[in-house]
Design a protein around this motif. Sequence first.
Motif, short mmCIF file in Angstrom:
data_model
loop_
_atom_site.label_atom_id
_atom_site.label_comp_id
_atom_site.label_asym_id
_atom_site.label_seq_id
_atom_site.Cartn_x
_atom_site.Cartn_y
_atom_site.Cartn_z
N GLY A 98 117.02 -45.76 -9.98
CA GLY A 98 116.61 -46.99 -10.63
C GLY A 98 117.59 -48.10 -10.35
O GLY A 98 117.21 -49.26 -10.14
N PHE A 136 113.37 -54.23 -15.69
CA PHE A 136 114.04 -52.97 -15.33
C PHE A 136 114.62 -52.27 -16.56
O PHE A 136 114.58 -51.03 -16.65
CB PHE A 136 115.15 -53.24 -14.31
CG PHE A 136 114.64 -53.55 -12.94
CD1 PHE A 136 113.75 -52.71 -12.30
CD2 PHE A 136 115.05 -54.70 -12.26
CE1 PHE A 136 113.27 -52.99 -11.03
CE2 PHE A 136 114.59 -54.99 -11.00
CZ PHE A 136 113.68 -54.14 -10.38
N MET A 140 113.59 -48.39 -17.80
CA MET A 140 114.50 -47.28 -18.10
C MET A 140 114.37 -46.83 -19.55
O MET A 140 114.44 -45.63 -19.85
CB MET A 140 115.95 -47.69 -17.82
CG MET A 140 116.27 -47.81 -16.34
SD MET A 140 115.73 -46.37 -15.36
CE MET A 140 116.62 -45.04 -16.17
#
Length: 286
Positions: A98, A136, A140
Amino acid sequence: MNTKTEALSIFLIENTSSFTADWLKQQDIRTGSHYSPDAPPEVMEKLKEQNGNYVKLVAQSLFQDEDEMRRCISDWTAQTAPERANSDTSLSEVTRNGGIFRSLILDYVEKFAEQSEHDITIKDLMIWVKKLNRTFDYVMETFTENFLEILLNRLSSQSNLINELSAPVITLTDEVGLLPIIGDIDTARAKSILETTLHQSTSTGISYLIIDLSGVVMVDTMVAHQIFQLIESLRLIGVKAILTGIRPEVAMTAVQLGLDFSEIHTENSLKRVIYTFARKLDISPA
């Protein structure tokens, strides 16, 4: 929609293939991992497809409001988390990749700013970076939540299976069953033993259950209470319980704790009680 933002979104989507190639170059060989370059071709193709969809998802988030972004991301992570959890891919690998993905996206934003015919300002870049970082971060957050929930449910199922297998009722005859209890007994296991034993005793239709405690090295008040509760519950469903194999140290502890086993049928050895039942039921013991 802001023209510059729309142009950036289109740029990212149009460069999905080259982005995915750059992303794959940064993967380490970890046999069994979906992210590894040595993954089977079908796994790698699936990964490339998912990566491409992820790029499009991130590109679209640039012009989505917060609620729409969260909805799209939640749908995405709910789909991908089970696939990663069912592979040999660890959460640390997901987090690492990621980070690689985020870094590459910012690199491509920089490329766009350098190549674009639009007048890209520092303010434009800061708006995009903040927007992307929120996306992002939410990826997560939701991915980790889904991933850990899957693993915790799996651990819970495995724990329940182990507890069930650690307290099996073994059918000796149509009327007699044996419950060997081995090891330490905590509150969770005691509850599991109670529930499993009652269910198995009912399903097998036995009339007597021999509870062998020779594998139990310690009895405290809680354990004794659970044993008494099990015996009383068995009585209510028509099963007579017989305790056997109480070790000397366990007997001494029971006396010191003031535990009363006088109302419970006990025998000093499993062999003896089985022999008694064999004679009573006219069975030839092996």
